[in-house]
Design an enzyme around this catalytic site. Structure first.
Site, PDB file in Angstrom:
ATOM      1  N   LYS A   1      35.219  10.022   7.846  1.00  0.00           N
ATOM      2  CA  LYS A   1      34.077   9.156   7.543  1.00  0.00           C
ATOM      3  C   LYS A   1      34.497   7.849   6.873  1.00  0.00           C
ATOM      4  CE  LYS A   1      32.015  12.376   5.099  1.00  0.00           C
ATOM      5  NZ  LYS A   1      32.789  13.593   5.450  1.00  0.00           N
ATOM      6  N   THR A   2      35.313   7.979   5.822  1.00  0.00           N
ATOM      7  CA  THR A   2      35.674   6.782   5.052  1.00  0.00           C
ATOM      8  C   THR A   2      36.501   5.822   5.898  1.00  0.00           C
ATOM      9  OG1 THR A   2      35.612   8.029   2.986  1.00  0.00           O
ATOM     10  CG2 THR A   2      36.848   5.963   2.980  1.00  0.00           C
TER      11      THR A   2
ATOM     12  N   GLU B   1      28.654   5.292   4.981  1.00  0.00           N
ATOM     13  CA  GLU B   1      29.272   6.604   5.087  1.00  0.00           C
ATOM     14  C   GLU B   1      28.228   7.663   4.743  1.00  0.00           C
ATOM     15  OE1 GLU B   1      32.871   9.135   2.950  1.00  0.00           O
ATOM     16  OE2 GLU B   1      32.983   6.940   3.020  1.00  0.00           O
TER      17      GLU B   1
END
Length: 451
Positions: free
Chosen positions: A122-123, A166
């Site tokens: 995600k990041t 995110e």
């Protein structure tokens, strides 16, 4: 539920304002004209930044901080119901939101909210997409769960009509969101202190994808079996390395960093990544897919990805000690460890010394055999004690249990002991990795202070 309205700024108080996500939200609202204040346990670089922006920060959480002129109080999931500020908020009847609910409220003030989800990646995907949108001069607002060097922070307040966010599944947080573009990177069993099992995780992701309106776009990893099964009844744009996907690479180089991106049979752009690993090919394809549906020129995608050198604690180079390169990574799930160890295999080091700090007792217990399998793959596994995070050790498990199952591994109860071991083990040509979602990075940083 309290409604955040950018056209009518109000007074918002954050309990735990010093967290990376909460501080970013506080800055977004401050810049939008809201009267922002909050509290945290102690002073930090993040709270000092907030104070320089004119935000009043209380150190220590007390009932007296909750005054009648506050319109809404925002809590994180870490705040317990016996917290004095929580109690005061309830007694006064002041409207309140969770952090996830506030994120959802903020999203509704943007024409195009892009939400990046997945058990892993995600990041990094959020960071890659931020680089692309900045390159394309889309001036996005950004909220991510890590540090991005481009932003000198984990967030950004833009004046464009896009917010890139995110989106975490823990406690079903992302079900509070309102995405018009949603990315699902992958789905695995995780956060088993909240979810009963993998099927419960899948149900949560299916609900998340279902939040996207018909006019929006769901973008999902077509190579990930759990994702394909979870979204089987939905129409979505697929990305992946396999050529059956709508968006896939061609001419993938041996080191997995150079390739063309093909969108529905047509060449979109050629990319040269500055980060290693098969998982980063997927992250780049996910980010490029979102850019494609948003009409971003392929040249901006290529330039944006070429300028991305990683997010904080994502295979982050920290320095060199006695000829050994020291990197830090946030990997805390067996799937992330697998991707990390695969990636470093392309980097040409003589030995890989991996200092791992498991994150939470429940995750360690539930995925024990998977952790053992992955940690056996490195030359030397150094086990630090489990980082408790939000839990108490009611299970009676320790990193010592992992070490017993990994030949040649060593276990240490404290981080100074880990640092001392790394000091003695480091040789020229080694790669030293400090890995985990807790404070294991301190062991590497302490080592480098001695160089």
């Amino acid at each position: 539920m309290y409604q955040i309205d950018f056209n009518h700024p109000s007074s918002i108080y954050f309990v735990g304002i010093g967290g990376i996500s909460m501080s970013g939200l506080a800055e977004i609202l401050k810049d939008a004209g809201f009267r922002v204040s909050g509290s945290d346990r102690s002073k930090s670089p993040l709270t000092e930044t907030l104070e320089r922006k004119g935000i009043n920060v209380f150190y220590g959480q007390r009932a007296g901080n909750i005054t009648d002129d506050i319109d809404c109080v925002v809590f994180t999931s870490a705040i317990h119901k016996d917290n004095p500020e929580y109690v005061a908020t309830m007694e006064k009847g002041i409207p309140h939101l969770t952090r996830a609910q506030l994120l959802g409220e903020i999203m509704q003030n943007y024409k195009t909210p892009i939400a990046i989800s997945g058990t892993h990646g995600k990041t990094t995907t959020t960071g890659m997409l931020t680089h692309i949108f900045m390159q394309a001069q889309r001036d996005p607002t950004v909220m991510m769960g890590g540090y991005l060097p481009l932003l000198h922070a984990g967030h950004r307040v833009g004046s464009g009509d896009t917010i890139i966010m995110e989106s975490c599944e823990y406690c079903d947080s992302f079900l509070n969101f309102y995405p018009t573009v949603a990315i699902v990177n992958n789905i695995e069993a995780d956060h088993l202190d909240y979810f009963k099992d993998l099927d419960a995780v899948k149900r949560s992701f299916r609900k998340f994808a279902g939040l996207v309106p018909r006019t929006g776009h769901v973008i999902a990893n077509g190579d990930d079996a759990n994702t394909v099964q979870t979204l089987s009844d939905l129409h979505y744009l697929s990305f992946g390395i396999d050529a059956h996907n709508d968006i896939h690479p061609e001419g993938l180089s041996e080191d997995l960093r150079s390739f063309d991106i093909i969108c529905f049979g047509k060449r979109y752009c050629h990319v040269d990544l500055q980060v290693y690993g098969r998982h980063n090919v997927y992250n780049a394809l996910a980010a490029a897919s979102a850019a494609w549906v948003m009409g971003v020129d392929g040249a901006d995608v290529a330039a944006g990805l070429a300028s991305f050198h990683g997010a904080g604690r994502r295979m982050e180079f920290k320095g060199t000690y006695h000829g050994a390169d020291v990197y830090d990574d946030y990997a805390h799930h067996p799937g992330e460890l697998h991707a990390l160890i695969d990636a470093v295999a392309h980097m040409g080091y003589q030995r890989v010394i991996l200092a791992f700090q498991p994150h939470t007792y429940t995750r360690t217990k539930a995925l024990f055999d998977d952790f053992v399998r992955e940690l056996k793959r490195v030359d030397v596994a150094v086990l630090a004690e489990i980082y408790a995070a939000r839990e108490s050790n009611t299970i009676g498990i320790s990193s010592r249990d992992l070490a017993r199952c990994i030949p040649g591994s060593v276990y240490f109860e404290t981080l100074p002991e880990v640092t001392a071991y790394l000091r003695g083990a480091a040789q020229k040509g080694d790669l030293i990795l400090t890995v985990g979602a807790g404070d294991i990075y301190k062991a590497g940083e302490a080592l480098l202070k001695e160089e």
